[in-house]
Design a protein around this motif. Structure first.
Motif, PDB file in Angstrom:
ATOM      1  N   ARG A 326       0.799  -1.220   0.000  1.00 54.00           N
ATOM      2  CA  ARG A 326       0.000   0.000   0.000  1.00 54.00           C
ATOM      3  C   ARG A 326       0.834   1.274   0.000  1.00 54.00           C
ATOM      4  O   ARG A 326       0.450   2.276  -0.632  1.00 54.00           O
ATOM      5  CB  ARG A 326      -0.931   0.017   1.236  1.00 54.00           C
ATOM      6  N   HIS A 350      -2.942  11.911   3.401  1.00 59.72           N
ATOM      7  CA  HIS A 350      -2.897  12.957   2.388  1.00 59.72           C
ATOM      8  C   HIS A 350      -3.508  14.220   2.979  1.00 59.72           C
ATOM      9  O   HIS A 350      -4.418  14.158   3.807  1.00 59.72           O
ATOM     10  CB  HIS A 350      -3.679  12.533   1.138  1.00 59.72           C
ATOM     11  N   THR A 361      -6.560  13.360   5.520  1.00 58.13           N
ATOM     12  CA  THR A 361      -7.153  12.023   5.480  1.00 58.13           C
ATOM     13  C   THR A 361      -6.084  11.003   5.828  1.00 58.13           C
ATOM     14  O   THR A 361      -5.015  10.999   5.215  1.00 58.13           O
ATOM     15  CB  THR A 361      -7.731  11.716   4.085  1.00 58.13           C
ATOM     16  N   GLU A 363      -5.347   6.915   6.285  1.00 61.64           N
ATOM     17  CA  GLU A 363      -5.771   5.535   6.051  1.00 61.64           C
ATOM     18  C   GLU A 363      -4.856   4.614   6.864  1.00 61.64           C
ATOM     19  O   GLU A 363      -3.726   4.332   6.466  1.00 61.64           O
ATOM     20  CB  GLU A 363      -5.682   5.198   4.563  1.00 61.64           C
ATOM     21  N   PRO A 397     -10.165   5.823   3.493  1.00 63.52           N
ATOM     22  CA  PRO A 397      -9.268   5.536   2.370  1.00 63.52           C
ATOM     23  C   PRO A 397      -8.670   6.811   1.772  1.00 63.52           C
ATOM     24  O   PRO A 397      -9.346   7.835   1.658  1.00 63.52           O
ATOM     25  CB  PRO A 397     -10.175   4.829   1.357  1.00 63.52           C
ATOM     26  N   THR A 399      -7.441   8.245  -1.624  1.00 59.57           N
ATOM     27  CA  THR A 399      -7.657   7.922  -3.038  1.00 59.57           C
ATOM     28  C   THR A 399      -6.622   8.543  -3.959  1.00 59.57           C
ATOM     29  O   THR A 399      -6.635   8.268  -5.166  1.00 59.57           O
ATOM     30  CB  THR A 399      -9.057   8.398  -3.464  1.00 59.57           C
ATOM     31  N   GLY A 401      -3.100   8.913  -5.718  1.00 60.55           N
ATOM     32  CA  GLY A 401      -2.032   7.984  -6.055  1.00 60.55           C
ATOM     33  C   GLY A 401      -0.664   8.468  -5.623  1.00 60.55           C
ATOM     34  O   GLY A 401      -0.532   9.558  -5.048  1.00 60.55           O
TER      35      GLY A 401
END
Length: 404
Positions: A326, A350, A361, A363, A397, A399, A401
């Motif tokens: 990940r 992020h 955010t 994760e 999550p 999102t 990249g």
């Protein structure tokens, strides 16, 4: 042979990287020296990397150190990537980086420059930047004028356009002490001459003192082992081992961007101490085998390309379990900002800015205890303080990249 465990190594690195607890009373230059440079391709990430390691420091303090106090320098560092380095240490960095052997040719025939052309471009850059701050276009015009039309041929594919031939020598020019980044001119990047060299030019605060080599430059990639002629490279290896040891020649070669054989010769010149680590042999500075008594702990939000994860090895221990797939990008560390829990990667995160508001955010790849969740809240608040905004945390999550 003394044996060091992974928890001991994690605790050592956290402490030495000022990630176990922020350093009180230090300066941005102090922590950047301990980090062996802060990756600065993404400047906001470099500012966060540095400020996280200092008590009460914000991005404004880092910018002041870089552009006003000039205690930091923005230049091309390890692997030819943009870094912030302590200005006081720049001569020794130049001495070390200018000794790197020429690597594989990144460009085909008809595109790459000869050794003679590279030397000509480096000298032209040195001359035209003397006492000046030039944008990339201004620098290009000056270099082509000083060398010849061949330097301006648009032959380098880059970001859906073509760059002139001379630009493939920019990192080499920095490594040979011909340029550093200058203050931004509006939205435009500028380049200028390195600041005057202090004396003596040895890397500051090293665990073992060394005599400093000058910024003489060695384009021929001289093999280490010649006594005082390798002071800069040996000193850089010692600082690396102080911050990231135990380590192997292969790991150091990957970090700095050099052939393994060259790194092995440098290890022989430096004379580090072997230790047993994870069933194999790695090296530390002589006598530097102590580890903190407490286990590695703490929750940290590390930005893109933070030195702790870029230099930290072995990857399979630093990125355990789900983190390996990940939080790494094709095995490359740093392309994702990471959630660090007890010294290992335990998630990605992020941040997105909207005015003064910063949406964070996170994760997490494993459940967080109540205490760890409290530490995460504190860390998000600290990120907001550093970036001078109002943070809002969402657990869920990510999102976005990886960064290229």
């Amino acid at each position: 042979m003394i044996e060091l465990s992974w928890p001991q190594v994690s605790a050592r690195r956290l402490e030495r990287q000022a990630l176990a607890a922020p350093r009180e009373g230090g300066t941005p230059a102090d922590v950047v020296a301990a980090m062996c440079g802060a990756h600065a391709q993404v400047m906001s990430a470099a500012e966060l990397s540095i400020a996280l390691r200092l008590d009460g420091v914000t991005r404004a303090d880092v910018r002041r150190a870089l552009w006003e106090e000039r205690s930091l320098v923005k230049t091309y560092g390890p692997r030819g990537t943009v870094h912030l380095l302590p200005a006081r240490d720049l001569p020794s960095w130049v001495d070390a980086l200018s000794r790197l052997p020429l690597g594989h040719h990144a460009f085909p025939d008809g595109v790459r420059m000869t050794a003679g052309q590279t030397a000509e471009v480096i000298e032209a850059i040195r001359v035209v930047l003397d006492g000046r701050e030039l944008t990339i276009d201004e620098l290009g015009d000056a270099v082509v004028g000083a060398t010849g039309p061949w330097a301006g041929d648009l032959v380098m594919p880059a970001f859906q356009t073509m760059w002139p031939r001379w630009r493939q020598a920019m990192a080499a020019a920095a490594h040979h002490g011909a340029l550093v980044f200058g203050p931004p001119r509006g939205r435009k990047v500028t380049y200028t001459s390195p600041p005057p060299a202090p004396a003596p030019p040895a890397l500051s605060g090293s665990v073992l003192p060394m005599g400093g080599g000058g910024a003489s430059g060695h384009a021929d990639g001289t093999t280490p082992g010649g006594g005082g002629a390798v002071d800069g490279a040996v000193e850089l290896l010692r600082r690396y081992l102080a911050g990231y040891g135990p380590a192997t020649p292969e790991q150091f070669a990957q970090w700095i961007g050099a052939p393994r054989a060259w790194a092995e010769g440098l290890f022989e010149a430096a004379g580090p101490q072997p230790v047993s680590f994870q069933g194999g042999t790695a090296w530390v500075l002589p006598g530097d085998t102590a580890a903190p008594a407490q286990a590695p702990g703490g929750v940290r939000l590390l930005p893109y390309f933070d030195a702790y994860v870029v230099a930290g090895r072995p990857r399979e221990l630093l990125y355990p379990g789900a983190a390996r797939t990940r939080a790494l990008a094709g095995g490359q560390a740093g392309n994702f900002p990471v959630l660090l829990v007890d010294g290992t990667v335990a998630g990605v995160w992020h941040q997105r800015r909207s005015g003064r508001r910063i949406h964070v955010t996170v994760e997490a790849l494993r459940p967080l205890t109540r205490a760890q969740r409290g530490e995460l809240d504190d860390q998000v608040a600290r990120v907001g303080e550093i970036l001078e905004g109002r943070p809002e945390l969402t657990l869920g999550p990510v999102t976005v990249g990886p960064h290229a």
